[in-house]
Design a protein around this motif. Structure first.
Motif, short mmCIF file in Angstrom:
data_model
loop_
_atom_site.label_atom_id
_atom_site.label_comp_id
_atom_site.label_asym_id
_atom_site.label_seq_id
_atom_site.Cartn_x
_atom_site.Cartn_y
_atom_site.Cartn_z
N TRP A 36 0.84 -1.21 0.00
CA TRP A 36 0.00 0.00 0.00
C TRP A 36 0.87 1.25 0.00
O TRP A 36 0.56 2.23 -0.67
N ALA A 39 2.11 2.05 -3.48
CA ALA A 39 1.05 2.61 -4.31
C ALA A 39 0.74 4.05 -3.91
O ALA A 39 0.62 4.94 -4.77
N ALA A 49 -5.47 3.15 -5.74
CA ALA A 49 -4.43 2.23 -5.28
C ALA A 49 -5.01 0.84 -5.06
O ALA A 49 -4.42 -0.17 -5.47
#
Length: 124
Positions: A36, A39, A49
């Motif tokens: 995460w 992204a 994302a």
């Protein structure tokens, strides 16, 4: 509704999703905090994302022919690099790397995973 088609002499995987609202609890089932962060650090909002990672992992797994135990397979695919200027990411899965290209249109995101260079996704 959209339909995508690809012609290729090598294996391909494609996923197409409408970028609908997603509950935050689902994020942990799809990717790690490190993924995460990659992204988000690429300048993506959380919804984009999520769908970038989700569609890419589905495309990689489809490219590999993985249809059983799909959620388990998500953790086998790991986001390694993000090149949003080229609308591409690199994922690793089972000690091999895969390039994923993205097509963002009309509130949808499509991901295409292929080893071939001249493969294009056609949407209708």
């Amino acid at each position: 509704a959209y339909v995508g088609g690809v012609t290729s002499l090598s294996p391909v995987g494609v996923d197409l999703e409408f970028k609908r609202p997603i509950a935050m609890k689902i994020f942990d089932r799809v990717a790690t905090n490190k993924e995460w962060q990659l992204a988000i650090n690429a300048g993506l909002d959380s919804r984009t994302a999520f769908f970038m990672v989700w569609t890419a992992k589905e495309a990689v797994l489809k490219r590999l022919g993985v249809l059983q135990g799909f959620y388990k397979g998500l953790s086998d695919c790991v986001l390694e690099e993000v090149y949003m200027a080229m609308k591409q990411t690199i994922f690793s899965c089972n000690r091999k790397t895969y390039r994923v290209r993205y097509y963002d249109f009309d509130g949808h995101l499509a991901a295409l995973c292929s080893d071939a260079v001249n493969v294009e996704l056609h949407l209708v």
